[in-house]
Design a protein around this motif. Sequence first.
Motif, PDB file in Angstrom:
ATOM      1  N   HIS A  71      -6.142   2.602  -2.304  1.00 46.18           N
ATOM      2  CA  HIS A  71      -5.036   2.339  -1.380  1.00 46.18           C
ATOM      3  C   HIS A  71      -3.981   3.434  -1.426  1.00 46.18           C
ATOM      4  N   ARG A  74     -10.763   0.101   7.609  1.00 42.74           N
ATOM      5  CA  ARG A  74     -10.196   0.222   6.268  1.00 42.74           C
ATOM      6  C   ARG A  74     -10.558  -0.989   5.425  1.00 42.74           C
ATOM      7  N   PRO A  94      -9.963  -4.142   2.875  1.00 40.44           N
ATOM      8  CA  PRO A  94      -8.890  -5.144   2.797  1.00 40.44           C
ATOM      9  C   PRO A  94      -7.922  -4.796   1.677  1.00 40.44           C
ATOM     10  N   PHE A  95      -6.659  -5.141   1.864  1.00 32.70           N
ATOM     11  CA  PHE A  95      -5.670  -4.784   0.857  1.00 32.70           C
ATOM     12  C   PHE A  95      -5.677  -5.800  -0.286  1.00 32.70           C
ATOM     13  N   THR A  96      -6.102  -5.341  -1.427  1.00 31.73           N
ATOM     14  CA  THR A  96      -5.966  -6.089  -2.672  1.00 31.73           C
ATOM     15  C   THR A  96      -6.027  -5.085  -3.813  1.00 31.73           C
ATOM     16  N   GLN A 122       1.353  -0.636  -0.507  1.00 34.64           N
ATOM     17  CA  GLN A 122       1.686  -1.959   0.023  1.00 34.64           C
ATOM     18  C   GLN A 122       0.837  -2.237   1.261  1.00 34.64           C
ATOM     19  N   GLU A 123       0.656  -3.493   1.552  1.00 37.40           N
ATOM     20  CA  GLU A 123      -0.040  -3.868   2.788  1.00 37.40           C
ATOM     21  C   GLU A 123       0.638  -3.249   4.005  1.00 37.40           C
ATOM     22  N   ASP A 124       1.971  -3.156   3.984  1.00 35.95           N
ATOM     23  CA  ASP A 124       2.699  -2.612   5.132  1.00 35.95           C
ATOM     24  C   ASP A 124       2.386  -1.138   5.386  1.00 35.95           C
ATOM     25  N   ASP A 125       1.842  -0.430   4.375  1.00 34.13           N
ATOM     26  CA  ASP A 125       1.431   0.960   4.595  1.00 34.13           C
ATOM     27  C   ASP A 125       0.484   1.060   5.786  1.00 34.13           C
ATOM     28  N   TYR A 126      -0.305   0.015   5.991  1.00 34.03           N
ATOM     29  CA  TYR A 126      -1.349   0.061   7.009  1.00 34.03           C
ATOM     30  C   TYR A 126      -0.824  -0.192   8.418  1.00 34.03           C
ATOM     31  N   TYR A 128      -1.334   3.113   9.875  1.00 36.29           N
ATOM     32  CA  TYR A 128      -2.592   3.737   9.459  1.00 36.29           C
ATOM     33  C   TYR A 128      -3.426   4.178  10.659  1.00 36.29           C
TER      34      TYR A 128
END
Length: 382
Positions: A161, A203, A205-207, A282-286, A289
Amino acid sequence: MDRPASDLAPALEPFSQSAALSLGVELELQLVNTHHYDLAPYSDEMLRLMARHQLPGSVVPEMTSSMIEISTGVCHSASEVLGELSQIRDALVQCADKLNIAVVGGGTHPFQQWHEQRIYDKPRFRQLSDLYGYLSKQFTIFGQHVHIGCPTADEALLMLHRMSRYIPHFIALSASSPYVQAQDTQFDSARLNSVFAFPMSGRAPFTLSWDHFGEFFSKTTRTGVVKSMKDFYWDIRPKPEYGTIEIRVFDTPLTVERAAALAGFVQALASWFLHEQPFMPQEDDYMVYTYNRFQACRFGLDAVYVEPSTGAHMPLREHILQTFRQIGEHARRLGAGPGVQMLGEDVELGSNDARWLRLKQRRERLLAEVVRQGALRFRGQS
């Protein structure tokens, strides 16, 4: 009684341990005839000849029979990557000469017709062809994949990430696919448009937890949509069997020197992440994206980059040079300094392989001649 489908879903394999910052590089390459420089279905013949050589890494077929993929073994520096790629390149050129064909880099062949391509006779490729139809032949595109070693699964997800912020940098620096079916697409990297057509692209998933990632994998495989990690065509994906993350957005460069320099950039960036912990993803980075990725594909080094944390807009070229300054000490310590310097000089000139291809076409006005000169460039003669 039959077992329920949920019980038959494959499990996510354990994440293997690998040395931090170790490297592996794969290159998908074009096989072309030496008459009119269109793609030539000679992968079987090339594989037979290459099997006679004692080489590092591997040489394997790809989706269609005018493609071949080479890969290094586990390396620890960009210079080691270059050494292995050069050795394999020299053997490829020798074998190609015997067959009166040539090997070329670049993310797309400039004028091949996708419907003329043949699916390589291998069970997985036949299965993909049955599933994806014409998209499989349109997948006659050529990329560089860079693996970076991660000691643990959670560290791999953190690395993945963090790297995602630099996807536009990787695209713009490697872009080498401006032409598709004899047309200038106005994209520096048109190759990725073919990748985006696949339903499991995009992309990860964000974890930041491998346990949570395992839960996602289990849910996905229970649907039957995917059967293994190979079915995800993400820009970056974990490779648990190798203990790496695999960055997949690079076009294949026109030279092995540039391929090694890009691998060195990835390694230096990863070292900066590990030792300085510059930010927490962070998830918000995407949120930005997809926009950043499109900008890099379309405009290359002339793209606009939106900084994920602040939303500030700046020329991608400036952000790449800023990044090179931030990772400079890491690049020098790892031996990646010369390659990163070469990339930096090209950035300052606004030069990448897409620009080289366009300049050649502007001069020659014949794409077959551009491919011929690309073949000479790949073998180190131009």
